[in-house]
Design a protein around this motif. Structure first.
Motif, PDB file in Angstrom:
ATOM      1  N   SER A  71       0.086  -1.732   1.630  1.00  0.00           N
ATOM      2  CA  SER A  71       0.612  -2.677   0.646  1.00  0.00           C
ATOM      3  C   SER A  71      -0.188  -3.957   0.553  1.00  0.00           C
ATOM      4  CB  SER A  71       2.030  -3.046   1.033  1.00  0.00           C
ATOM      5  OG  SER A  71       1.990  -3.759   2.263  1.00  0.00           O
ATOM      6  N   THR A 131      10.264   5.163   0.446  1.00  0.00           N
ATOM      7  CA  THR A 131      10.338   3.718   0.672  1.00  0.00           C
ATOM      8  C   THR A 131      11.631   3.361   1.405  1.00  0.00           C
ATOM      9  OG1 THR A 131      11.093   3.687  -1.599  1.00  0.00           O
ATOM     10  CG2 THR A 131       8.859   2.988  -1.211  1.00  0.00           C
ATOM     11  N   THR A 189       5.476  -5.315   3.346  1.00  0.00           N
ATOM     12  CA  THR A 189       5.903  -3.936   3.161  1.00  0.00           C
ATOM     13  C   THR A 189       4.803  -2.973   3.592  1.00  0.00           C
ATOM     14  OG1 THR A 189       7.108  -2.511   1.661  1.00  0.00           O
ATOM     15  CG2 THR A 189       5.244  -3.688   0.743  1.00  0.00           C
ATOM     16  N   CYS A 229       1.180   1.414  -0.441  1.00  0.00           N
ATOM     17  CA  CYS A 229       0.401   0.707  -1.468  1.00  0.00           C
ATOM     18  C   CYS A 229       1.247   0.299  -2.668  1.00  0.00           C
ATOM     19  CB  CYS A 229      -0.763   1.578  -1.923  1.00  0.00           C
ATOM     20  SG  CYS A 229      -0.265   3.239  -2.414  1.00  0.00           S
ATOM     21  N   ASN A 230       2.280   1.065  -2.993  1.00  0.00           N
ATOM     22  CA  ASN A 230       3.096   0.659  -4.134  1.00  0.00           C
ATOM     23  C   ASN A 230       4.583   0.706  -3.808  1.00  0.00           C
ATOM     24  OD1 ASN A 230       3.291  -0.404  -6.709  1.00  0.00           O
ATOM     25  ND2 ASN A 230       3.605   1.611  -7.634  1.00  0.00           N
ATOM     26  N   ASN A 260       1.313  -5.257  -4.839  1.00  0.00           N
ATOM     27  CA  ASN A 260       1.157  -5.416  -3.390  1.00  0.00           C
ATOM     28  C   ASN A 260       2.287  -6.256  -2.804  1.00  0.00           C
ATOM     29  OD1 ASN A 260       0.532  -8.101  -3.861  1.00  0.00           O
ATOM     30  ND2 ASN A 260      -1.532  -7.997  -3.013  1.00  0.00           N
ATOM     31  N   SER A 261       2.198  -6.515  -1.515  1.00  0.00           N
ATOM     32  CA  SER A 261       3.300  -7.188  -0.806  1.00  0.00           C
ATOM     33  C   SER A 261       3.586  -8.594  -1.325  1.00  0.00           C
ATOM     34  CB  SER A 261       2.965  -7.302   0.689  1.00  0.00           C
ATOM     35  OG  SER A 261       3.348  -6.148   1.368  1.00  0.00           O
TER      36      SER A 261
END
Ligand code: SF4
Length: 736
Positions: A51, A171, A366, A369-370, A493-494
């Motif tokens: 992320s 997630t 997080t 990546c997404n 991103n995060s």
């Protein structure tokens, strides 16, 4: 290293040895490794692993990727990348890529199929189940690994097009507790920080986080901090990060919530709090102050095993810091009380006024990546952009914006991941569609996946880059998907930054992007007209902009992909017609005006008594097992990282266990001995590493090896429903 059977077949020569030469030859035959690349033809893309969202510059020739550098001007990675980023192209070339759809035949072997047959089969079987058992008898499990546009299309297709109610994502396993905590505390799932805060803090507190290897580029940002910051790490285990910190607080597993409440109490008792901030921007503080009174230093000492002086010193350092930032990851989230622990961190930031200013914040980092995109667009437990499936006005609003009848939108939330699993075990859910995730490896108490979950399913579809994953090998239908580098779209991103991923080569074989597969399913299902305007990923990006308008994540000011590329990505919110128009700030944090997203604009103190770990150690299982990331060269279930020779060389090839020298001495175990680890659910064998990284009575095994989740205990946070992977009871003995 033990490879999955398919990989073994492909990688091994006749002599049975793994050969890179053979692999190289196969890749050349497939045309996947061009001899040269043109350094003038560069495509900029966001990395598809974690992320952090580093930019990678991919050099291409004749529409094929050759070399790779890291974006030197990008505001995230500033020219750096971790080993996974360097090897980002490698997994595309793996010989076990799914190249054609596969259908499980009557003799239980896979046979190859054409796409039209596979899609017809998908629709026919799911429709049969739905017709017989209702719309709640099927479900999907998605991922934080696909683009925003794909996530949105998948959720809309399943729920508005195919009439499904239940769908969740992997997630749930990594940051659901942070999501729930932010929603309850701030009124919206809004991580408040920007990465520059890592360089601006004078005091950084990491809780249950090992950024040195889990988010190496963020650690690089910490190392750039010119303020000689105090770096405090709260973690039961000595890690790469604790070695570089100024203070390591080695607490007992899952005593973090008690410690955080005790720190709040000390800050209040000493009047080390920001009254003005609390009065103007928060509510429920008085109740919180009364609540934490019972969390004394003695109570913290008893729970954590820390000396009283360390507890007091932590409170003092928070008080003395001018810009204190709190950072957490899975050590907090993956807990049976993860939501309240995350909120205890948020409470500390609020009561000391360490939020909305440079170098501050209650900051969840997080994982995937997404993962951040899935929070807004996956349409699983929340309706698009934080809306509520159970709110008629929200359904009407989405129906109007998408020009679909609102009654096609389910009026109830999806079951969370673990309830979907339970529904399968009970026989209520009979059909499952899994996209880009591998629960056969990663699901907690994993043996249940094979014993009582897979066997109950009448129809399992797996859509993935690889046909070799533990989950894909169990499928009734396998749909080969393009991977990162073979499609375009956006990630977040995060720090809430949208970035573009670019297609740098065509998908291998007959594989298709997840986006194209979803579109094809819509047409075969007979609901394609609902998505007639969702022609390309960039079309969907424009649709998502309109869905975000007037919500806290409003990004309607981002014109298009080229604007994102030009600016090195843009953080949400970015609203149309704002004064600086096309020139977004490079970095932006939230809540600088002290206004939160609850109707009265105030943040809430949220708190609750601590509870004991659902599983305890006992004479038969006297040791705490900790799990976590092993090295920066490994990613989750190693589906991709195991494809890179370099990354394989950087990581231990087989499962190992860290144990304390005193425990090892007592059990007669030496480094490299084979030991047996048992929990109430299963067992595994691992090579011993005798080292004082863990405390006595604790062991650590990295999460990347498929055996690990045979041990983990299936307990869940009651609010976020996130699995508690981090601390379960096991026994340990030398293998005889
Ligand atoms: S830190 Fe994360 S985003 Fe950056 S290169 Fe490594 S895996 Fe990719």
């Amino acid at each position: 290293m033990k490879l999955p059977p398919i990989l073994e077949r492909v990688f091994k020569s006749k002599s049975g040895r793994l050969t890179d030469k053979l692999r190289l030859k196969q890749n050349r035959q497939l045309g996947l490794i061009p001899a040269r690349y043109d350094s003038n033809n560069i495509q900029k893309s966001i990395c598809g692993y974690c992320s952090t969202g580093c930019q990678l510059d991919i050099h291409t020739k004749s529409s094929r990727p050759g070399g790779l550098r890291h974006g030197t001007t990008h505001p995230v990675n500033l020219g750096m990348a971790c080993p996974k980023g360097w090897e980002a192209l490698e997994p595309l070339n793996a010989p076990d890529r799914g190249r054609v759809p596969l259908i499980r035949d009557v003799d239980h072997t896979f046979r190859q199929a054409e796409w039209p047959e596979a899609l017809d089969y998908f629709c026919q079987r799911f429709k049969e189940i739905q017709n017989q058992h209702g719309n709640e008898s099927v479900a999907f499990l998605g991922t934080g690994q696909i683009t925003n546009e794909e996530l949105a299309l998948m959720g809309a297709l399943a729920k508005f097009g195919m009439g499904w109610v239940h769908g969740d994502g992997n997630t749930r396993q990594c940051m659901a507790s942070a999501v729930t905590a932010y929603k309850e505390s701030f009124g919206f799932d809004a991580p408040p920080y920007t990465y520059a805060d890592l360089e601006l803090s004078d005091t950084l507190i990491f809780i249950g986080a090992n950024p040195c290897i889990a988010h190496p580029i963020l650690w690089h940002r910490v190392m750039r901090n010119p303020h000689r910051p105090k770096i405090i790490v709260i973690d039961p285990r000595a890690t790469e990060t604790t070695a570089a910190a100024t203070t390591h607080l080695a607490i007992r597993p899952k005593s973090d919530l008690t410690l955080l409440y005790a720190i709040a109490n000390i800050l209040i008792q000493n009047d080390w709090i920001d009254h003005s901030y609390i009065d103007q921007h928060t509510e429920l503080f008085d109740a919180f102050a009364r609540f934490v009174k019972s969390y004394s230093i003695d109570r913290a000492v008893e729970a954590t095993g820390l000396p009283a002086s360390s507890v007091m010193e932590l409170a003092s350092k928070i008080h003395e810091g001018k810009a204190v930032s709190f950072w957490w990851t899975m050590g907090v989230n993956q807990s049976y009380q993860g939501t309240r622990t995350a909120q205890a961190i948020i409470n500390l930031a609020l009561m000391t006024g360490n939020i909305g200013r440079p170098g501050t914040g209650a900051n969840s980092i997080t994982g995937q990546c997404n993962a951040m995109g899935s929070r807004l667009f996956s349409n699983t437990t929340s309706l698009f952009c934080g809306r509520d499936f159970e709110n008629p006005a929200d359904r009407e609003d989405i129906g109007n914006r998408l020009n679909i009848p609102a009654d096609r939108i389910p009026n109830k939330k999806s079951l969370p991941y673990h309830e979907i699993m339970k529904g399968i075990e009970k026989g209520d859910i009979k059909g499952l569609w899994i996209v880009a995730t591998n629960p056969g490896h990663s699901w907690i108490d994993q043996s249940r996946w094979f014993k009582s979950i897979r066997s109950k399913l009448e129809f399992l579809v797996v859509q993935d880059m690889y046909e070799s994953t533990e989950t894909a090998q169990e499928a009734d239908l396998f749909l080969p998907a393009a991977g990162w580098g073979e499609k375009s779209g956006t990630f977040i991103n995060s720090e809430r930054r949208f970035g573009v991923i670019e297609k740098v080569q065509d998908p291998v074989g007959e594989a298709r992007s997840d986006f194209d597969i979803f579109k094809d399913i819509a047409d075969h299902w007979g609901c394609g007209e609902l998505f007639e305007h969702w022609k390309t990923p960039e079309d969907v990006f424009q649709i998502l902009k309109t869905l975000s308008m007037h919500t806290p994540c409003d990004f309607s000011g981002i014109k298009d992909y080229s604007m994102l590329q030009k600016n090195g990505g843009i953080q949400w919110p970015h609203i149309q017609n704002q004064q600086n128009g096309d020139l977004p700030e490079k970095e932006r944090r939230l809540f600088e005006d002290g206004r939160f997203h609850h109707p009265n604009g105030r943040a809430h103190f949220v708190f609750e008594e601590t509870t004991p770990n659902p599983e305890s150690v006992c004479p038969n299982f006297p040791v705490w097992l900790l799990t976590g990331r092993g090295t920066s060269a490994q990613w989750h279930t190693q589906t991709r990282t195991a494809k890179s020779k370099m990354l394989r060389q950087m990581a231990p090839g087989s499962v190992y266990v860290e144990l304390h020298p005193a425990d090892a001495h007592e059990l007669g175990i030496k480094t490299n001995d084979l030991v047996v680890i048992r929990s109430r659910r299963g067992s595994l064998e691992a090579h011993a590493r005798v080292q004082a990284s863990v405390q006595q009575g604790q062991i650590f095994i990295p999460m990347h090896y498929p055996e690990v989740n045979q041990l983990t205990h299936p307990s869940f946070d009651p609010y976020s429903h996130q699995p508690s992977y981090k601390a379960c009871a096991v026994s340990l003995s030398k293998r005889t």
